[in-house]
Design a protein around this motif. Structure first.
Motif, mmCIF file in Angstrom:
data_model
loop_
_atom_site.group_PDB
_atom_site.id
_atom_site.type_symbol
_atom_site.label_atom_id
_atom_site.label_comp_id
_atom_site.label_asym_id
_atom_site.label_seq_id
_atom_site.Cartn_x
_atom_site.Cartn_y
_atom_site.Cartn_z
ATOM 1 N N PHE A 208 0.856 -1.194 0.000
ATOM 2 C CA PHE A 208 0.000 0.000 0.000
ATOM 3 C C PHE A 208 0.886 1.236 0.000
ATOM 4 O O PHE A 208 1.948 1.247 0.627
ATOM 5 C CB PHE A 208 -0.891 0.026 1.242
ATOM 6 C CG PHE A 208 -1.969 -1.032 1.252
ATOM 7 C CD1 PHE A 208 -2.201 -1.823 0.130
ATOM 8 C CD2 PHE A 208 -2.753 -1.227 2.376
ATOM 9 C CE1 PHE A 208 -3.198 -2.788 0.131
ATOM 10 C CE2 PHE A 208 -3.751 -2.198 2.387
ATOM 11 C CZ PHE A 208 -3.964 -2.978 1.268
ATOM 12 N N SER A 257 1.394 -13.498 2.972
ATOM 13 C CA SER A 257 1.580 -13.204 1.556
ATOM 14 C C SER A 257 0.644 -12.089 1.084
ATOM 15 O O SER A 257 -0.353 -11.781 1.735
ATOM 16 C CB SER A 257 1.308 -14.456 0.731
ATOM 17 O OG SER A 257 -0.071 -14.744 0.751
ATOM 18 N N VAL A 258 1.005 -11.499 -0.055
ATOM 19 C CA VAL A 258 0.151 -10.458 -0.637
ATOM 20 C C VAL A 258 -1.235 -11.026 -0.931
ATOM 21 O O VAL A 258 -2.247 -10.354 -0.752
ATOM 22 C CB VAL A 258 0.792 -9.883 -1.926
ATOM 23 C CG1 VAL A 258 -0.144 -8.872 -2.583
ATOM 24 C CG2 VAL A 258 2.122 -9.230 -1.617
ATOM 25 N N LYS A 259 -1.279 -12.289 -1.355
ATOM 26 C CA LYS A 259 -2.577 -12.923 -1.658
ATOM 27 C C LYS A 259 -3.444 -12.974 -0.406
ATOM 28 O O LYS A 259 -4.629 -12.666 -0.444
ATOM 29 C CB LYS A 259 -2.355 -14.339 -2.186
ATOM 30 C CG LYS A 259 -1.757 -14.390 -3.566
ATOM 31 C CD LYS A 259 -1.484 -15.846 -3.937
ATOM 32 C CE LYS A 259 -0.349 -15.964 -4.906
ATOM 33 N NZ LYS A 259 0.198 -17.324 -4.904
ATOM 34 N N SER A 260 -2.840 -13.364 0.715
ATOM 35 C CA SER A 260 -3.601 -13.416 1.969
ATOM 36 C C SER A 260 -4.114 -12.030 2.338
ATOM 37 O O SER A 260 -5.243 -11.879 2.790
ATOM 38 C CB SER A 260 -2.724 -13.936 3.108
ATOM 39 O OG SER A 260 -2.492 -15.309 2.949
ATOM 40 N N THR A 262 -4.759 -9.695 0.305
ATOM 41 C CA THR A 262 -5.768 -9.257 -0.657
ATOM 42 C C THR A 262 -7.111 -9.882 -0.299
ATOM 43 O O THR A 262 -8.148 -9.233 -0.338
ATOM 44 C CB THR A 262 -5.374 -9.677 -2.090
ATOM 45 O OG1 THR A 262 -4.080 -9.176 -2.363
ATOM 46 C CG2 THR A 262 -6.360 -9.122 -3.104
ATOM 47 N N ASP A 263 -7.066 -11.168 0.059
ATOM 48 C CA ASP A 263 -8.306 -11.868 0.401
ATOM 49 C C ASP A 263 -8.919 -11.313 1.680
ATOM 50 O O ASP A 263 -10.141 -11.207 1.798
ATOM 51 C CB ASP A 263 -8.033 -13.368 0.575
ATOM 52 C CG ASP A 263 -7.927 -14.081 -0.765
ATOM 53 O OD1 ASP A 263 -8.054 -13.399 -1.792
ATOM 54 O OD2 ASP A 263 -7.722 -15.302 -0.788
ATOM 55 N N THR A 264 -8.092 -11.001 2.648
ATOM 56 C CA THR A 264 -8.579 -10.414 3.888
ATOM 57 C C THR A 264 -7.834 -9.096 4.088
ATOM 58 O O THR A 264 -6.611 -9.068 4.070
ATOM 59 C CB THR A 264 -8.291 -11.334 5.090
ATOM 60 O OG1 THR A 264 -8.631 -12.665 4.735
ATOM 61 C CG2 THR A 264 -9.096 -10.911 6.297
ATOM 62 N N TYR A 265 -8.568 -8.021 4.250
ATOM 63 C CA TYR A 265 -7.957 -6.708 4.354
ATOM 64 C C TYR A 265 -7.040 -6.659 5.589
ATOM 65 O O TYR A 265 -7.420 -7.145 6.665
ATOM 66 C CB TYR A 265 -9.057 -5.642 4.443
ATOM 67 C CG TYR A 265 -8.548 -4.264 4.133
ATOM 68 C CD1 TYR A 265 -8.059 -3.964 2.871
ATOM 69 C CD2 TYR A 265 -8.542 -3.274 5.102
ATOM 70 C CE1 TYR A 265 -7.575 -2.708 2.581
ATOM 71 C CE2 TYR A 265 -8.061 -2.007 4.830
ATOM 72 C CZ TYR A 265 -7.571 -1.735 3.564
ATOM 73 O OH TYR A 265 -7.093 -0.493 3.263
ATOM 74 N N LEU A 269 -7.097 -8.455 9.457
ATOM 75 C CA LEU A 269 -6.125 -9.428 9.950
ATOM 76 C C LEU A 269 -5.541 -8.956 11.281
ATOM 77 O O LEU A 269 -5.443 -9.722 12.233
ATOM 78 C CB LEU A 269 -5.008 -9.632 8.921
ATOM 79 C CG LEU A 269 -5.365 -10.402 7.653
ATOM 80 C CD1 LEU A 269 -4.210 -10.374 6.663
ATOM 81 C CD2 LEU A 269 -5.714 -11.855 7.974
#
Lengths: 431, 319
Positions: A208, A257-260, A262-265, A269
């Protein structure tokens, strides 16, 4: 089939006419209603004021009421437009000459509107009316200044702080972050806090801009956009060092990870209590304070320093439409919106930090469990949110091009240079 | 016979001759009746299309004002790698959506069986996604697709499989989005096929049964050919809708509450042509380029639809 085919269209047709009648009727009613609103104001000067945050509407209405009491010849109507369509709608209205007289402006769009003559220059009038821009954080005022002219009066601001989870720090027997911290302390603490077997990570390091890499770029002595606004800073070694701070953390495996993320803001988290540190804005405070699960476990400190101290500041301003029919009254209203009185009304809501220096105490004491003063302590070294005439054209490329560096698929220096090329092309297009 | 004809012809001619004076106002009425539709179409569709075509040859400022730059936008289109990628994404999405049609045919045939208990409940369940807001659908699927806490990966972990991050892994995200697309369109196509099935007379099946045909043979030899007009209709609509797909991709790729400049890592692999148009025209303020993208998309849809109408002669049976 027969029944379906022959039955439905006539049904539609029938409903169509009925619908048509209703549309026509409601159109008439609306017309009548619209005529009706003119009457009570009779002879008053009508101003419109457009905002996008529903949570702030009551405070804005209070301010409007005060203004109207002091200026009985002016009537102000607040228009609330949903955040998602605010800019599309405003652009259309400004093109068609029907934008509201006064409206909210943000950093990425300020120069776009100012350079196209959509905003009224205010410098002269502010001087004549004795409005002192020294009352606002200077980096914030700078966002709304274009080619030496002031186009907006700061309304509120936000900075970024280092939020941390005290429980996880206690468990790892680590000292809480404070104003002596440097980048090394962050990396070390993140390593010690991480325990992937328990799903615990030391830090959240999403790609970000305002919360993460803009701050570290400035802390490393780099820049995003050159002072003359004509070239990208992403090919500068210092800027790349600011990005590398984050990609190193990703490589060390101390962040999900970036994927995690992305899936959860990331804020969500962080609220799950399994993440040690999180660079997040002053705007997150109210959300964390409302969450019973973590409200007593988290706190905030100033951002750790790199080669120097820095934080990106962003905030909104009230601006006057360049083609308004009532420039004098609209400017008066915008000045009042920037006044100490208006700032104090906003401070009480706790939703935003008012821009007027000295009125921020109410916000700081609204959530005493957090060390919110950190966000104000950062003001002396705050840097304006980077922007150009068409900020969005290159800002949309940041995440897409830098993303692979975060996930480890690309070298950070190579990604930064690719971004610099793309950004320079976009900046050339602006001229 | 000829006597009848010769008698009839002058009479018919005479009748129409008698009516001719009344024709003009009648025709006027006809024009008047179609006027609202025609005017509406011209003002809201044809004129904007013409304007878009014009703007695709200009560099347009964010607040109006434009300069003629010839075919520069179209040349930039060829040079921009994201254009090619998004065309490929869109085509892939459309092809996957077509796979949903046989599924809908099968489902309609199953739900059309007489004596099936709870038929209307099944039909309702399959039709529900069609009448649900795409935004709500996308929210729901994002939860299910969540790589760490999602329902799908929780179920997979029971059998010892570690599922991917469905909505943010560049290598699977487009499949994941296309699966939602099929799920959403299934109910709509099913209703079209159910209507079509009810138009097939039962006597064909009775005759086939007497001749000893099994259920599979009946399905492929009677149901499918007689349903082909409906299948054609559904195919054309599916292709057009798929090529225009925006809302689902946008909702699946955007992060609610995130600041400008954040992006899903799978965005380049999921971005459709419509999405690219939106991004270029309304986010990056390059309206001329956006217009060029929109025009390419229009040409694309026209070409695809034309090809489909050409091909239909080969396989569609109008009973």
């Amino acid at each position: 089939m027969m029944c379906f085919k022959s039955g439905t269209p006539s049904g539609w047709r029938r409903r169509g006419t009925r619908l048509g009648t209703w549309v026509a009727l409601s159109g008439l009613l609306l017309g009548v209603a619209a005529c009706g609103t003119d009457d009570p104001s009779g002879g008053k000067i009508e101003l419109t004021y457009r905002i996008w945050d529903k949570n702030q509407q009551p405070a804005m209405q209070q301010i409007v009421d005060r203004f109207q009491a002091a200026h009985p010849t002016i009537h102000v109507t607040i228009q609330l437009t949903a955040n998602q369509e605010y800019w599309t709608k405003l652009q259309g209205d400004a093109t068609g000459g029907s934008a509201p007289d006064v409206f909210w402006m943000n950093g990425p769009h300020a120069q776009l509107y100012a350079s196209n003559g959509m905003l009224l220059p205010l410098s002269k009038q502010l001087k004549a009316d004795g409005v002192d821009l020294g009352n606002y954080p200077s980096a914030l005022t700078a966002i709304y200044s274009y080619q030496g002219e002031q186009y907006g009066i700061p309304k509120d601001f936000d900075t970024v702080g280092l939020w941390y989870n005290k429980k996880l720090f206690d468990a790892a027997k680590l000292k809480y972050p404070d104003d002596t911290w440097t980048w090394e302390n962050v990396a070390e603490a993140a390593r010690k806090l991480t325990d992937t077997s328990k799903g615990v990570y030391g830090i959240l390091a999403p790609p970000f801009n305002q919360e993460n890499f803009y701050d570290t770029i400035f802390q490393a002595g780099g820049y995003v956009i050159s002072p003359d606004g004509k070239s990208s800073g992403y090919d500068q070694p210092a800027t790349i060092a600011g990005l590398k701070f984050w990609t190193d953390l990703m490589k060390a495996g101390v962040s999900p990870s970036v994927k995690s993320m992305t899936d959860t803001y990331p804020a969500q988290l962080f609220e799950s209590g399994k993440f040690g540190m999180y660079y997040a804005g002053s705007w997150n405070a109210i959300e964390f304070a409302k969450n019973d699960a973590i409200k007593n476990d988290v706190d905030v400190a100033v951002l750790p320093q790199g080669t120097k101290r820095a934080v990106v500041i962003h905030g909104l301003a009230n601006v006057v439409y360049g083609k308004t029919k009532h420039p004098k009254e609209a400017t008066q209203f915008a000045e009042f919106l920037g006044s100490k009185e208006a700032a104090e009304i906003q401070a009480k809501t706790g939703a935003v930090i008012p821009a007027f220096n000295g009125t921020q105490e109410a916000w700081v004491s609204s959530m005493p469990q957090f060390h919110l003063r950190s966000f104000l302590d950062e003001l002396p070294y705050a840097v304006p949110f980077p922007a150009s005439k068409n900020t969005d054209a290159w800002m949309t490329k940041e995440a897409t091009i830098l993303g692979p560096a975060w996930s480890g698929d690309k070298d950070v220096a190579a990604a930064a240079k690719e971004l610099a090329t793309a950004m320079n092309t976009a900046l050339r297009e602006e001229q | 016979m000829s006597a009848v004809n010769s008698l009839a012809r002058p009479r018919r001619a005479g009748r129409s001759a008698n009516r001719r004076p009344g024709r003009r106002p009648e025709r006027m009425w006809a024009y008047l009746m179609v006027a609202p539709m025609t005017i509406g179409l011209s003002v809201f569709y044809l004129w904007p299309i013409a304007q878009t075509f014009f703007y695709s040859f200009t560099k347009s400022g964010p607040f109006g004002g434009h300069a003629w730059i010839g075919t520069a936008n179209y040349r930039a289109l060829v040079d921009e790698p994201s254009v090619l990628q998004s065309v490929a994404n869109t085509l892939f999405y459309a092809v996957v959506q077509l796979a949903g049609i046989p599924l809908a045919v099968l489902l309609a045939a199953l739900l059309n069986q007489r004596g099936l208990r709870g038929r209307s409940i099944y039909r309702l369940v399959y039709f529900l996604p069609v009448v649900t807001m795409p935004v709500a659908v996308a929210m729901l699927w994002r939860w299910m697709y969540n790589g760490d806490y999602g329902l799908i990966n929780q179920l997979l972990s029971i059998v010892g499989v570690r599922g991917p991050h469905w909505a943010s892994d560049p290598s699977v995200a487009l499949y994941a989005v296309a699966a939602i697309g099929i799920w959403m369109a299934l109910g709509y196509n099913m209703v079209i096929f159910l209507a079509g099935l009810q138009g097939i007379p039962t006597m064909y099946y009775e005759a086939a049964a007497i001749d000893g045909a099994g259920p599979a043979k009946m399905f492929f030899r009677i149901t499918v050919p007689l349903l082909s007009p409906s299948i054609f209709f559904a195919t054309v609509l599916t292709v057009i809708n798929s090529l225009q797909m925006f809302d689902l991709a946008y909702m699946m790729m955007s992060t609610p509450g995130a600041a400008a400049g954040t992006a899903n890592p799978a965005l380049p692999q999921v971005r459709t042509v419509s999405y690219l148009f939106y991004q270029k025209a309304f986010v990056e303020h390059d309206l001329g380029f956006g217009a060029a993208v929109a025009f390419v998309l229009l040409g694309f849809i026209l070409a695809m639809t034309l090809i489909q109408f050409r091909l239909q002669r080969r396989w569609v049976h109008y009973a």
